[in-house]
Scaffold this motif. Structure first.
Motif, short mmCIF file in Angstrom:
data_model
loop_
_atom_site.label_atom_id
_atom_site.label_comp_id
_atom_site.label_asym_id
_atom_site.label_seq_id
_atom_site.Cartn_x
_atom_site.Cartn_y
_atom_site.Cartn_z
N THR A 107 5.70 15.81 -0.51
CA THR A 107 4.75 15.09 0.35
C THR A 107 5.46 14.54 1.57
O THR A 107 6.54 13.97 1.48
CB THR A 107 4.10 13.93 -0.43
OG1 THR A 107 3.46 14.46 -1.59
CG2 THR A 107 3.08 13.20 0.42
N SER A 133 2.54 1.74 -3.36
CA SER A 133 1.64 2.18 -4.43
C SER A 133 1.29 3.66 -4.28
O SER A 133 1.21 4.39 -5.27
CB SER A 133 0.38 1.32 -4.49
OG SER A 133 -0.37 1.45 -3.30
N VAL A 134 1.11 4.13 -3.07
CA VAL A 134 0.83 5.55 -2.85
C VAL A 134 2.05 6.38 -3.24
O VAL A 134 1.93 7.38 -3.95
CB VAL A 134 0.44 5.82 -1.37
CG1 VAL A 134 0.38 7.31 -1.08
CG2 VAL A 134 -0.89 5.17 -1.05
N LEU A 162 0.82 -1.19 0.00
CA LEU A 162 0.00 0.00 0.00
C LEU A 162 0.87 1.26 0.00
O LEU A 162 0.65 2.16 -0.80
CB LEU A 162 -0.96 0.00 1.19
CG LEU A 162 -1.79 1.27 1.36
CD1 LEU A 162 -2.79 1.41 0.22
CD2 LEU A 162 -2.48 1.26 2.68
N LEU A 221 2.37 9.16 -6.34
CA LEU A 221 2.83 10.53 -6.12
C LEU A 221 4.09 10.82 -6.91
O LEU A 221 4.25 11.91 -7.47
CB LEU A 221 3.07 10.77 -4.62
CG LEU A 221 1.82 10.87 -3.76
CD1 LEU A 221 2.17 10.76 -2.29
CD2 LEU A 221 1.08 12.15 -4.06
#
Length: 94
Positions: free
Chosen positions: A18, A4-5, A1, A9
């Motif tokens: 970020t 993938s984030v 997870l 980005l």
């Protein structure tokens, strides 16, 4: 997870702007150290939980050794998101 984030980005050029926070909770003993369901003793497993932060202005590979608390996370994230404009005066943490 998390990968993938970060990849999404990164693909849009936003990863460098970020902040990422990764942490965990210490849980409860549930039989560890011969203890029942409890959390009043300070075993190493109780006081050492992961906290990883990356983002603008966070030096890569830096390690800090002073204690921190999860109570500091909410005001820190809010201050980063708003430039400190929306951090309520009565909140715990810094």
């Amino acid at each position: 997870l998390v990968e993938s984030v970060f990849s999404a980005l990164d693909a849009t050029g936003r990863a460098d702007a970020t902040y990422f926070f990764y942490t965990s909770d210490h849980g409860f003993h549930l039989g560890q150290n011969g203890m029942a369901y409890d959390k009043r003793q300070l075993f190493e497993t109780d006081v050492r939980v992961p906290l990883f932060v990356s983002g603008p202005g966070v030096p890569a590979g830096a390690t800090l050794h002073q204690p921190v608390s999860h109570v500091d996370l909410a005001p820190t994230i809010l201050a980063l998101a708003t430039g400190g404009a929306l951090t309520p005066d009565g909140w715990d943490g810094t």
